[in-house]
Design a protein around this motif. Structure first.
Motif, PDB file in Angstrom:
ATOM      1  N   ARG A   1      16.940  61.057  -7.185  1.00  0.00           N
ATOM      2  CA  ARG A   1      18.117  60.228  -7.420  1.00  0.00           C
ATOM      3  C   ARG A   1      18.582  59.462  -6.179  1.00  0.00           C
TER       4      ARG A   1
ATOM      5  N   LEU B   1      11.131  66.170 -12.069  1.00  0.00           N
ATOM      6  CA  LEU B   1      12.165  65.948 -11.058  1.00  0.00           C
ATOM      7  C   LEU B   1      12.444  64.457 -10.963  1.00  0.00           C
TER       8      LEU B   1
ATOM      9  N   GLU C   1      15.653  68.224 -13.201  1.00  0.00           N
ATOM     10  CA  GLU C   1      16.163  68.476 -11.857  1.00  0.00           C
ATOM     11  C   GLU C   1      15.229  69.395 -11.070  1.00  0.00           C
TER      12      GLU C   1
END
Length: 206
Positions: free
Chosen positions: A140, A137, A72
């Motif tokens: 999304r 990362l 993330e």
């Protein structure tokens, strides 16, 4: 056709993603490789250390079947050691070839197939690790649109039903595939085909 050593391409839309992944596994083993990394096209590797450090860890840890980074875009935690943790997302997953683990081709690669792969490695006596040292990362934006697709939602529910039945209802030791399982239970207990599931209402899918 690039003329580069150990580079091959696979573009076959008549097969599923899991079949193409397994093709890559077999081809990589045929080239003498010991490890393979699986990553999506929407993953950013910001740190040159990410792959190198994961490779060094899995190479030097014989029980390590897989290792994946935080995904993330978290802060670097260079001094943290990888933790044993169940594989819940395969983004950036680096794992050991020669374990006998292949992707279950009854899963479509949208939800729960990563968990099945992690369980398979554990069933074969290996450990899965989570590495927070050099995060990646996973963007999304594209996958978030999946929630708007009734077909993809049906695939996810089908995969979840398959996962639960394979590992927690029947058990991996006794599991011989969906067709064999369906032959032993009543129609209302069978795992529906994807075509059947798409025809259900949202309420019936749930």
């Amino acid at each position: 056709g690039w003329g580069l050593r150990n580079i091959f391409t696979r573009c076959d839309y008549t097969t599923s993603e899991s079949q193409s992944y397994n093709y890559a596994i077999r081809a990589s083993q045929g080239l003498g490789m010991q490890f393979i990394m699986v990553t999506d096209s929407d993953v950013s590797f910001f740190h040159p250390e990410t792959i190198t450090k994961m490779y060094e860890f899995i190479r030097d840890t014989p029980k390590c079947g897989s290792i994946r980074p935080y995904r993330e875009g978290e802060s670097v935690q260079e001094l943290s050691m990888p933790d044993i943790k169940y594989v819940d997302d395969g983004s950036g997953l680096l794992w050991r070839l020669g374990t006998g683990m292949m992707y279950d081709e009854e899963f479509l690669m949208t939800g729960w197939s990563d968990l099945d792969a992690g369980l398979e490695l554990e069933w074969r006596g290996y450990e899965n690790y989570l590495d927070r040292r050099w995060p990646i990362l996973h963007h999304r934006e594209g996958s978030n649109s999946h929630s708007k697709s009734s077909i993809i939602q049906a695939i996810k529910k089908h995969n979840k039903l398959l996962l639960d039945t394979k590992w927690f209802f029947v058990g991996r030791d006794k599991w011989n595939g969906v067709e064999a399982y369906n032959a032993t239970v009543s129609p209302e207990q069978q795992i529906p085909t994807l075509n059947q599931l798409v025809m259900y209402s949202n309420e019936d899918q749930e």
